[in-house]
Design a protein around this motif. Structure first.
Motif, PDB file in Angstrom:
ATOM      1  N   SER A 172       9.530   0.097  -0.582  1.00  0.00           N
ATOM      2  CA  SER A 172       9.153   0.837  -1.797  1.00  0.00           C
ATOM      3  C   SER A 172       8.089   0.083  -2.585  1.00  0.00           C
ATOM      4  CB  SER A 172      10.395   1.068  -2.659  1.00  0.00           C
ATOM      5  OG  SER A 172      11.359   1.814  -1.957  1.00  0.00           O
ATOM      6  N   ILE A 173       8.228  -1.245  -2.683  1.00  0.00           N
ATOM      7  CA  ILE A 173       7.244  -2.039  -3.416  1.00  0.00           C
ATOM      8  C   ILE A 173       5.878  -1.966  -2.732  1.00  0.00           C
ATOM      9  CG2 ILE A 173       6.621  -4.370  -4.144  1.00  0.00           C
ATOM     10  CD1 ILE A 173       9.609  -4.957  -4.434  1.00  0.00           C
ATOM     11  N   VAL A 174       5.860  -2.140  -1.430  1.00  0.00           N
ATOM     12  CA  VAL A 174       4.588  -2.099  -0.703  1.00  0.00           C
ATOM     13  C   VAL A 174       3.966  -0.711  -0.772  1.00  0.00           C
ATOM     14  CG1 VAL A 174       3.552  -2.318   1.584  1.00  0.00           C
ATOM     15  CG2 VAL A 174       5.218  -4.001   0.807  1.00  0.00           C
ATOM     16  N   TYR A 175       4.796   0.327  -0.748  1.00  0.00           N
ATOM     17  CA  TYR A 175       4.271   1.698  -0.854  1.00  0.00           C
ATOM     18  C   TYR A 175       3.570   1.907  -2.194  1.00  0.00           C
ATOM     19  CZ  TYR A 175       4.317   6.740  -1.615  1.00  0.00           C
ATOM     20  OH  TYR A 175       3.971   8.037  -1.922  1.00  0.00           O
ATOM     21  N   LEU A 176       4.083   1.264  -3.239  1.00  0.00           N
ATOM     22  CA  LEU A 176       3.485   1.432  -4.566  1.00  0.00           C
ATOM     23  C   LEU A 176       2.178   0.674  -4.720  1.00  0.00           C
ATOM     24  CD1 LEU A 176       6.667   1.228  -6.835  1.00  0.00           C
ATOM     25  CD2 LEU A 176       5.338   3.265  -6.242  1.00  0.00           C
ATOM     26  N   ILE A 177       2.063  -0.494  -4.086  1.00  0.00           N
ATOM     27  CA  ILE A 177       0.895  -1.335  -4.334  1.00  0.00           C
ATOM     28  C   ILE A 177      -0.197  -1.182  -3.278  1.00  0.00           C
ATOM     29  CG2 ILE A 177       2.330  -3.015  -5.536  1.00  0.00           C
ATOM     30  CD1 ILE A 177       2.240  -4.767  -3.085  1.00  0.00           C
ATOM     31  N   GLU A 178       0.131  -0.659  -2.101  1.00  0.00           N
ATOM     32  CA  GLU A 178      -0.863  -0.548  -1.040  1.00  0.00           C
ATOM     33  C   GLU A 178      -1.562   0.813  -1.083  1.00  0.00           C
ATOM     34  OE1 GLU A 178      -1.992  -2.742   1.207  1.00  0.00           O
ATOM     35  OE2 GLU A 178      -0.759  -4.277   0.234  1.00  0.00           O
ATOM     36  N   PRO A 179      -2.866   0.835  -0.771  1.00  0.00           N
ATOM     37  CA  PRO A 179      -3.574   2.121  -0.724  1.00  0.00           C
ATOM     38  C   PRO A 179      -3.132   2.960   0.461  1.00  0.00           C
ATOM     39  CG  PRO A 179      -5.006   0.361   0.043  1.00  0.00           C
ATOM     40  CD  PRO A 179      -3.761  -0.300  -0.468  1.00  0.00           C
ATOM     41  N   ARG A 180      -3.290   4.291   0.314  1.00  0.00           N
ATOM     42  CA  ARG A 180      -2.882   5.192   1.396  1.00  0.00           C
ATOM     43  C   ARG A 180      -3.745   4.990   2.634  1.00  0.00           C
ATOM     44  NH1 ARG A 180       0.206   4.717  -1.745  1.00  0.00           N
ATOM     45  NH2 ARG A 180       1.303   6.215  -3.064  1.00  0.00           N
ATOM     46  N   ILE A 206       0.164  -0.916  11.138  1.00  0.00           N
ATOM     47  CA  ILE A 206       0.127  -0.783   9.680  1.00  0.00           C
ATOM     48  C   ILE A 206       0.160  -2.183   9.090  1.00  0.00           C
ATOM     49  CG2 ILE A 206       1.264   0.169   7.652  1.00  0.00           C
ATOM     50  CD1 ILE A 206       2.491   2.280   9.379  1.00  0.00           C
ATOM     51  N   VAL A 207      -0.901  -2.527   8.322  1.00  0.00           N
ATOM     52  CA  VAL A 207      -1.020  -3.884   7.790  1.00  0.00           C
ATOM     53  C   VAL A 207      -1.410  -3.814   6.320  1.00  0.00           C
ATOM     54  CG1 VAL A 207      -2.200  -6.097   8.012  1.00  0.00           C
ATOM     55  CG2 VAL A 207      -1.757  -4.718  10.047  1.00  0.00           C
ATOM     56  N   PRO A 208      -0.695  -4.546   5.437  1.00  0.00           N
ATOM     57  CA  PRO A 208      -1.092  -4.587   4.028  1.00  0.00           C
ATOM     58  C   PRO A 208      -2.486  -5.207   3.871  1.00  0.00           C
ATOM     59  CG  PRO A 208       1.136  -5.399   4.316  1.00  0.00           C
ATOM     60  CD  PRO A 208       0.560  -5.268   5.680  1.00  0.00           C
ATOM     61  N   VAL A 209      -3.243  -4.692   2.924  1.00  0.00           N
ATOM     62  CA  VAL A 209      -4.607  -5.188   2.701  1.00  0.00           C
ATOM     63  C   VAL A 209      -4.750  -5.878   1.355  1.00  0.00           C
ATOM     64  CG1 VAL A 209      -5.625  -3.472   4.232  1.00  0.00           C
ATOM     65  CG2 VAL A 209      -5.314  -2.920   1.804  1.00  0.00           C
ATOM     66  N   THR A 210      -3.810  -5.691   0.457  1.00  0.00           N
ATOM     67  CA  THR A 210      -3.888  -6.345  -0.844  1.00  0.00           C
ATOM     68  C   THR A 210      -3.216  -7.719  -0.779  1.00  0.00           C
ATOM     69  OG1 THR A 210      -1.805  -5.393  -1.604  1.00  0.00           O
ATOM     70  CG2 THR A 210      -3.800  -4.096  -1.974  1.00  0.00           C
ATOM     71  N   PRO A 211      -3.661  -8.664  -1.623  1.00  0.00           N
ATOM     72  CA  PRO A 211      -3.032  -9.997  -1.621  1.00  0.00           C
ATOM     73  C   PRO A 211      -1.537  -9.952  -1.895  1.00  0.00           C
ATOM     74  CG  PRO A 211      -5.099 -10.055  -2.791  1.00  0.00           C
ATOM     75  CD  PRO A 211      -4.834  -8.615  -2.517  1.00  0.00           C
ATOM     76  N   LEU A 212      -1.095  -9.102  -2.824  1.00  0.00           N
ATOM     77  CA  LEU A 212       0.320  -9.004  -3.129  1.00  0.00           C
ATOM     78  C   LEU A 212       1.089  -8.431  -1.937  1.00  0.00           C
ATOM     79  CD1 LEU A 212       2.634  -9.317  -5.087  1.00  0.00           C
ATOM     80  CD2 LEU A 212       2.068  -7.056  -6.054  1.00  0.00           C
ATOM     81  N   GLY A 213       0.521  -7.446  -1.276  1.00  0.00           N
ATOM     82  CA  GLY A 213       1.169  -6.876  -0.099  1.00  0.00           C
ATOM     83  C   GLY A 213       1.274  -7.886   1.027  1.00  0.00           C
ATOM     84  N   GLN A 214       0.235  -8.692   1.200  1.00  0.00           N
ATOM     85  CA  GLN A 214       0.281  -9.724   2.238  1.00  0.00           C
ATOM     86  C   GLN A 214       1.311 -10.799   1.902  1.00  0.00           C
ATOM     87  OE1 GLN A 214      -3.813 -10.916   2.357  1.00  0.00           O
ATOM     88  NE2 GLN A 214      -4.445  -9.173   3.633  1.00  0.00           N
TER      89      GLN A 214
END
Length: 310
Positions: A172-180, A206-214
């Motif tokens: 849920s956290i990653v869904y909120l902070i990561e772009p679609r 599927i890979v997070p691209v934001t620093p917080l997501g990483q």
């Protein structure tokens, strides 16, 4: 099987029964081994036929081989039923159902094209190897593992439920902070990413691209490494406990109170005290042994025993 199969009668049926259902003669073992080889060969044919290039070159050969195996297994099942006293009872047993399912797919292709891929269930028939090689003694060890798994099921379920909660929170956290555009188009998709990351599989689709997501990805991976051994430890502890229960006795030594003796132990491991309550210590003098038998004579007579000859 719940009931052991019985031959239909004396003569030819009994001789056929001994070959097909028993394995204590060279001929019976040869039959079972030949049957297992045929089963593996038929499954190999189905596997090879699934390769498009081989199917294009040898499709006709595969077709006739499969029908040859099916006819042979059908005849083998018919012979099994012929030599049994209660053939319907055998068909209701585990092996009977497997034998029937093993031949049905190919016959079903006459009305349902493509059903021949179901012949992979023929591999179940190789369970007969346990009877051929006399490996049924390992069934006890298998039951020990199943019993340990059942006893640890509550702990494992609680562990999996906790993991699912963590996965849902991180997803849920990653869904909120990561772009679609990164692939996190929904919470279920984010849960898929969290499970793949937690189990350290890392497909990379599927890979997070934001620093917080990483940073969250790093945290999830570290948690995965730290908790992946938890269910293994719980299960192993139950297995060890089951082995101890089967091997060791809980009765305490009357001399020192030690309660970790093997089931067949006669003397205490620590103090050497005689542990068998149903007989006197053979190291005692003859007079003391006779006195012991006299004192416990009523119990011994009930069991039909008598003092040992000295």
């Amino acid at each position: 099987m719940n009931h052991l199969p019985k031959p239909a009668g004396e003569g030819l049926r009994t001789r056929v029964f001994q070959i097909i259902f028993e394995s204590d003669t060279p001929l019976a073992k040869g039959f079972d081994i030949a049957l297992i080889v045929a089963i593996l060969a038929s499954v190999l044919v189905v596997m090879l036929e699934s390769i498009e290039s081989l199917r294009a070159d040898y499709g006709t050969l595969f077709f006739w081989l499969e029908w040859g195996f099916t006819i042979a297994f059908t005849l083998e099942l018919a012979v099994r039923l012929y030599c049994l006293e209660r053939p319907l009872q055998y068909l209701k047993s585990f092996y009977g159902i497997v034998d029937l399912i093993a031949i049905l797919p190919t016959w079903l292709t006459l009305i349902l094209p493509g059903a021949q891929t179901l012949v992979m269930v023929r591999l179940l028939r190789t369970l007969r190897i346990f009877r051929v090689l006399r490996l049924m003694e390992f069934v006890g060890e298998g039951r020990l593992l199943v019993g340990a798994l059942k006893r640890s099921s509550h702990q494992i379920f609680l562990f999996l439920f906790t993991v699912f909660m963590l996965v849902s929170i991180f997803a849920s956290i990653v869904y909120l902070i990561e772009p679609r555009e990164a692939g996190f188009t929904s919470i279920p998709m984010a849960i898929y990413w969290a499970i793949v990351t937690l189990t350290t599989v890392g497909f990379g689709d599927i890979v997070p691209v934001t620093p917080l997501g990483q940073a969250i990805s790093v945290m999830v991976m570290l948690i995965g490494y730290s908790i992946i051994a938890v269910p293994t430890g719980v299960f192993s502890a139950e297995v060890i406990r089951s082995i101890r229960a089967d091997r060791y006795s809980d009765e305490a030594c009357p001399g020192c109170g030690h309660d970790r003796h093997e089931q067949r132990a006669k003397y205490c491991l620590r103090c050497g005290t005689w542990l068998d309550e149903n007989s006197p210590d053979p190291r005692l003098p003859e007079e003391e042994q006779e006195a012991w038998w006299h004192e416990h004579g009523g119990e011994e007579e009930d069991d039909g025993g008598s003092p040992p000859a000295q």
